[in-house]
Design an enzyme around this catalytic site. Structure first.
Site, PDB file in Angstrom:
ATOM      1  N   GLY A  14      32.027 -26.150 -55.005  1.00  0.00           N
ATOM      2  CA  GLY A  14      31.923 -25.885 -53.573  1.00  0.00           C
ATOM      3  C   GLY A  14      31.090 -24.648 -53.295  1.00  0.00           C
ATOM      4  O   GLY A  14      30.594 -23.979 -54.202  1.00  0.00           O
ATOM      5  N   CYS A 158      38.009 -13.541 -44.650  1.00  0.00           N
ATOM      6  CA  CYS A 158      36.696 -12.899 -44.639  1.00  0.00           C
ATOM      7  C   CYS A 158      36.435 -12.141 -43.344  1.00  0.00           C
ATOM      8  O   CYS A 158      35.786 -11.094 -43.346  1.00  0.00           O
ATOM      9  CB  CYS A 158      35.597 -13.924 -44.902  1.00  0.00           C
ATOM     10  SG  CYS A 158      35.648 -15.375 -43.837  1.00  0.00           S
ATOM     11  N   GLN A 184      31.239 -15.188 -36.115  1.00  0.00           N
ATOM     12  CA  GLN A 184      31.301 -15.575 -37.510  1.00  0.00           C
ATOM     13  C   GLN A 184      30.246 -16.606 -37.900  1.00  0.00           C
ATOM     14  O   GLN A 184      30.015 -17.592 -37.216  1.00  0.00           O
ATOM     15  CB  GLN A 184      32.708 -16.097 -37.832  1.00  0.00           C
ATOM     16  CG  GLN A 184      33.778 -15.051 -37.554  1.00  0.00           C
ATOM     17  CD  GLN A 184      35.178 -15.466 -37.951  1.00  0.00           C
ATOM     18  OE1 GLN A 184      36.154 -14.957 -37.405  1.00  0.00           O
ATOM     19  NE2 GLN A 184      35.309 -16.377 -38.905  1.00  0.00           N
ATOM     20  N   SER A 187      28.417 -20.169 -42.729  1.00  0.00           N
ATOM     21  CA  SER A 187      28.816 -20.263 -44.133  1.00  0.00           C
ATOM     22  C   SER A 187      30.304 -20.020 -44.310  1.00  0.00           C
ATOM     23  O   SER A 187      30.888 -20.421 -45.319  1.00  0.00           O
ATOM     24  CB  SER A 187      28.023 -19.275 -44.994  1.00  0.00           C
ATOM     25  OG  SER A 187      28.195 -17.947 -44.526  1.00  0.00           O
ATOM     26  N   LYS A 213      45.203 -15.396 -38.351  1.00  0.00           N
ATOM     27  CA  LYS A 213      44.920 -14.666 -39.588  1.00  0.00           C
ATOM     28  C   LYS A 213      44.369 -13.277 -39.280  1.00  0.00           C
ATOM     29  O   LYS A 213      44.763 -12.278 -39.899  1.00  0.00           O
ATOM     30  CB  LYS A 213      43.915 -15.441 -40.443  1.00  0.00           C
ATOM     31  CG  LYS A 213      44.409 -16.770 -40.962  1.00  0.00           C
ATOM     32  CD  LYS A 213      43.275 -17.523 -41.655  1.00  0.00           C
ATOM     33  CE  LYS A 213      43.689 -18.926 -42.065  1.00  0.00           C
ATOM     34  NZ  LYS A 213      42.549 -19.689 -42.641  1.00  0.00           N
ATOM     35  N   HIS A 251      29.646 -11.783 -40.813  1.00  0.00           N
ATOM     36  CA  HIS A 251      30.596 -11.781 -39.701  1.00  0.00           C
ATOM     37  C   HIS A 251      30.511 -10.421 -38.993  1.00  0.00           C
ATOM     38  O   HIS A 251      30.676  -9.373 -39.635  1.00  0.00           O
ATOM     39  CB  HIS A 251      32.021 -11.998 -40.205  1.00  0.00           C
ATOM     40  CG  HIS A 251      32.290 -13.393 -40.689  1.00  0.00           C
ATOM     41  ND1 HIS A 251      31.408 -14.434 -40.543  1.00  0.00           N
ATOM     42  CD2 HIS A 251      33.393 -13.913 -41.325  1.00  0.00           C
ATOM     43  CE1 HIS A 251      31.939 -15.538 -41.069  1.00  0.00           C
ATOM     44  NE2 HIS A 251      33.128 -15.249 -41.543  1.00  0.00           N
ATOM     45  N   ASN A 336      30.188 -12.289 -45.227  1.00  0.00           N
ATOM     46  CA  ASN A 336      31.411 -13.080 -45.374  1.00  0.00           C
ATOM     47  C   ASN A 336      31.542 -13.800 -46.705  1.00  0.00           C
ATOM     48  O   ASN A 336      32.661 -14.023 -47.184  1.00  0.00           O
ATOM     49  CB  ASN A 336      31.513 -14.101 -44.240  1.00  0.00           C
ATOM     50  CG  ASN A 336      30.319 -15.019 -44.153  1.00  0.00           C
ATOM     51  OD1 ASN A 336      29.194 -14.564 -43.908  1.00  0.00           O
ATOM     52  ND2 ASN A 336      30.522 -16.304 -44.351  1.00  0.00           N
TER      53      ASN A 336
END
Length: 361
Positions: A14, A158, A184, A187, A213, A251, A336
């Site tokens: 990934g 991130c 943000q 990616s 978060k 970000h 990020n």
């Protein structure tokens, strides 16, 4: 170090897994010996499994091209060839929790990029410059898992790394309330513009789960270890909005903050300039020399210009000024997928190695 530690990347095909592969190429302490992914990728060489979906600007490192990808679910087989693993898999939360614990129970340390264990009480969630003392909770975790060498450590979201470092350097002044809006990069969703053409000329004012978060994870980072658990801090009160914007990486955050003991602008700038953490003290390979860089220019930091500061491992700030409703406001920026994802996890692994938590099997 005379001999490099053997590293496995679980979820290595990934986007974040690819970043791990890139960052660990020629690393002075670590060497990738195993790459694991889904059963569909298992049995192929790494170059065969990612050649049509390699997302980074740099080429696939020669050292890993011919590694045969293993099935990540065959935990014992993967663990047998490594001293520790990085984990960056795309699976349901419960499955990730079970997989990471299975690796830890083999005696293999797991440094996770996933969110699944961020709120497990005895799993440290670490920004190495900010809360390295949370690593001491690993001893309690090992007892729970029944292992003397395995454990799980995780990196935080991130987005919070664009503003939490700047706030952390000011903790002596006791921030009470924080308003942060984050802008943000795509990616962060594991995509580029080829994958996500709808993001061109577009802004999406919602990122699922991100605001919770961003509001709660800083409190865990600022928490304390008590009786073998991390207990989150009660302050400051944080509210956020998280927005997806059409940039590749980086970000950016706009931040408003009130303090119990309001500092002067000069005091804030001095704290940012002087702040160093454990990675700087230890001289870790991935540690930025200057953790927080402040830009005096009115139009900085800019995502495109400044996300790569300190090889993407530094954070930057700018536009610090007093506010009519809050004590101060400023802008923060972090990369990020480097500081915020794979690079931050590599730095955690370096800290764990330096502090004796990761050793050759």
């Amino acid at each position: 170090m005379s001999q490099k530690l053997k590293v496995g990347i679980v979820g290595g095909t990934g986007m974040v897994g690819q970043r791990f592969v890139q960052l660990l190429d020629q690393h002075p302490w670590f060497e990738v010996t195993v790459i694991a992914a889904s059963a569909g990728s298992a049995g192929k060489t790494y170059v065969e499994s990612v050649q049509n979906r390699w997302k980074l600007d740099t080429p696939i490192p020669e050292a890993v091209k011919n590694i045969v990808v293993q099935d990540a679910s065959k935990v014992e087989e993967v663990a047998a060839g490594v001293d520790f693993v990085f984990c960056a898999v795309d699976m349901p939360k419960k499955e990730i929790q079970a997989l990471e614990e299975a690796y830890a129970k083999t005696g293999t340390p797991v440094v996770s990029n996933n969110s699944a264990h961020r709120w497990t009480a005895d799993v440290p969630m670490v920004i190495p410059e900010i809360n390295p003392e949370h690593l001491e909770v690993i001893e309690a975790q090992r007892k729970r898992l029944g292992t003397t060498t395995g454990f799980i450590a995780v990196k935080p979201n991130c987005s919070i790394q664009s503003y939490v470092p700047a706030l952390h350097a000011l903790r002596d002044f006791k921030p009470t309330t924080v308003v942060a809006s984050t802008y943000q990069a795509i990616s962060g969703a594991g995509k580029n513009f080829t994958d996500w053409p709808d993001m061109l000329d577009n802004v999406i004012p919602y990122i699922g789960g991100e605001e919770e978060k961003s509001e709660q994870e800083p409190l865990r980072i600022w928490g304390s270890v008590e009786n073998g658990e991390v207990v989150k801090a009660s302050a400051p009160l944080i509210t956020t909005q998280c927005i997806r914007v059409p940039v590749t990486d980086g970000h950016l955050a706009t931040v408003f903050v009130n303090f119990e003991n309001k500092p002067s602008k000069e005091e804030i700038l001095a704290r940012w300039s002087e702040y160093k953490g454990r990675p700087q003290e230890l001289g870790l390979p991935s540690a930025p020399k200057q953790f927080i860089t402040y830009f005096e220019e009115e139009n900085r930091p800019q995502t495109k210009l400044d996300r790569d500061i300190e090889k993407g491992m530094g954070v930057s700030a700018g536009r610090l000024r007093e506010d009519s409703l809050y004590d101060f406001k400023f802008v923060g920026l972090s990369h990020n997928t480097l500081r915020g994802a794979a690079g931050g996890a590599v730095l955690i692994a370096e800290l764990l190695k330096a502090e004796g938590y990761i050793q050759p099997k």
